[in-house]
Design an enzyme around this catalytic site. Structure first.
Site, PDB file in Angstrom:
ATOM      1  NE  ARG A 166      24.347 -22.908 -45.576  1.00  0.00           N
ATOM      2  CZ  ARG A 166      24.301 -23.142 -44.268  1.00  0.00           C
ATOM      3  NH1 ARG A 166      25.323 -23.790 -43.696  1.00  0.00           N
ATOM      4  NH2 ARG A 166      23.292 -22.738 -43.539  1.00  0.00           N
ATOM      5  CD  GLU A 207      23.641 -29.916 -47.948  1.00  0.00           C
ATOM      6  OE1 GLU A 207      24.629 -29.267 -48.325  1.00  0.00           O
ATOM      7  OE2 GLU A 207      23.153 -29.777 -46.821  1.00  0.00           O
ATOM      8  CG  HIS A 246      24.939 -29.918 -43.961  1.00  0.00           C
ATOM      9  ND1 HIS A 246      24.292 -29.046 -44.798  1.00  0.00           N
ATOM     10  CD2 HIS A 246      25.346 -29.177 -42.894  1.00  0.00           C
ATOM     11  CE1 HIS A 246      24.304 -27.826 -44.267  1.00  0.00           C
ATOM     12  NE2 HIS A 246      24.950 -27.892 -43.111  1.00  0.00           N
TER      13      HIS A 246
END
Length: 326
Positions: A237, A265, A284
């Site tokens: 993360r 993100e 991601h």
């Protein structure tokens, strides 16, 4: 979950298997438990098969699902939809986190070795030269012979990374405050403190959960401990790394990075990380992507079969594990 995700997750073979095991409507895919179709289905639902995007199973939702007994999560973390109310209710919970860990570990290991080969710089150098060159002299410090790799977190993914790296000629370091005595050695690694891991490693790879205690675990001070030319890999993360400090280190060229997660993100368009030659940035995707989704769906089908035949789940999630998970 959204309908398009469900279509990609459950291939025809797995969907046939699910419908053979239980009364399941393959066309009923919901992302809002307050929707009329969901309200009606909840009254008789005994098992929920969930994935990314599942809304939280709050006390209100559980009150409308009196027969609900189990949640089968065809993805990784259940932190976002399993609530305290689920544990009070005594729901059985299982997750395909083990299946999602496999591609993350593969991604990590691939970039451990590419980092050792200094691939990003050699690629750009070759593109610029487009001619013969003495690569051995120019990159005499590159290579993966006896490199030191530091793994932060003995999670499922961290353990799988160690398993994949163990046969190679590397020194493996591991930091995890929850390790039992002798456990790191059994995983093929040397247990060390985080500061020592940062200062000794050629590659540092982050696999710890996102918790209040792990925010900026890789702080400005710890990033400064890393060797010049070392590589940071983060597939966990973004919050685990002080991104401002990391960005400064990367802009200076002192460190390299492979980043599959960031804060936010999706970085703003003007972030320098998109264009730096010493950064490999991905959106991601280290976890299950494309046909890898089918592995997680098959895992959920396996657990459903165990449930309907009265056997315990192969990969249960406990309340204690839930507390420590990302």
């Amino acid at each position: 979950m959204h309908t398009d995700l469900a279509g990609r997750l459950f291939d025809d073979a797995t969907m046939r298997r699910l419908t053979a095991l239980a009364e399941l409507d393959p066309d009923l895919v919901v992302d809002d438990f307050a929707a009329p179709a969901a309200e009606e289905a909840l009254r008789d639902t005994e098992v929920i098969v969930s994935c990314w995007g599942c809304p939280p199973l709050t006390q209100d939702v559980l009150d409308r699902a009196p027969r609900l007994r189990a949640v089968l999560h065809a993805a990784g973390s259940v932190k976002h939809h399993i609530t305290d109310a689920c544990w009070r209710r005594g729901l059985e919970v299982t997750s395909a986190a083990w299946a999602n860990a496999l591609p993350v570990a593969e991604y990590t290991v691939a970039f451990v070795f590419l980092a050792g080969k200094d691939v990003l710089r050699i690629r750009d150098d070759y593109r610029a030269r487009r001619a013969p060159h003495d690569w051995q002299s120019a990159y005499a410090g590159a290579g993966n012979h006896r490199r030191t790799v530091g793994i932060v977190g003995a999670s499922r993914i961290g353990r799988r990374v160690l398993e994949l790296l163990r046969p190679h000629d590397l020194e493996l370091l591991l930091h995890d405050p929850y390790l039992r005595p002798g456990e790191a050695e059994r995983l093929g690694a040397t247990p060390v403190g985080l500061d020592e891991l940062c200062s000794r490693s050629d590659v540092v790879s982050v696999h710890a959960p996102e918790l209040p205690a792990t925010r900026h675990l890789l702080s400005r001070e710890r990033l400064a401990l890393m060797r010049t030319g070392a590589t940071l890999i983060n597939t966990s993360r973004g919050s685990l790394v002080d991104q401002q400090a990391l960005t400064e280190e990367l802009v200076s060229g002192r460190l390299d990075a492979v980043l599959d997660v960031t804060v936010p993100e999706v970085l703003p368009p003007d972030s320098p990380l998109y264009d730096l030659p010493n950064v490999l940035l991905t959106p991601h995707i280290a976890g299950s992507l494309g046909n890898e989704l089918h592995r997680m769906a098959a895992a959920a089908a396996d657990e459903l079969e165990r449930y309907v035949t009265g056997r315990p789940f192969a990969h249960p999630v406990s309340a204690e594990e839930w507390e420590r998970s990302a």
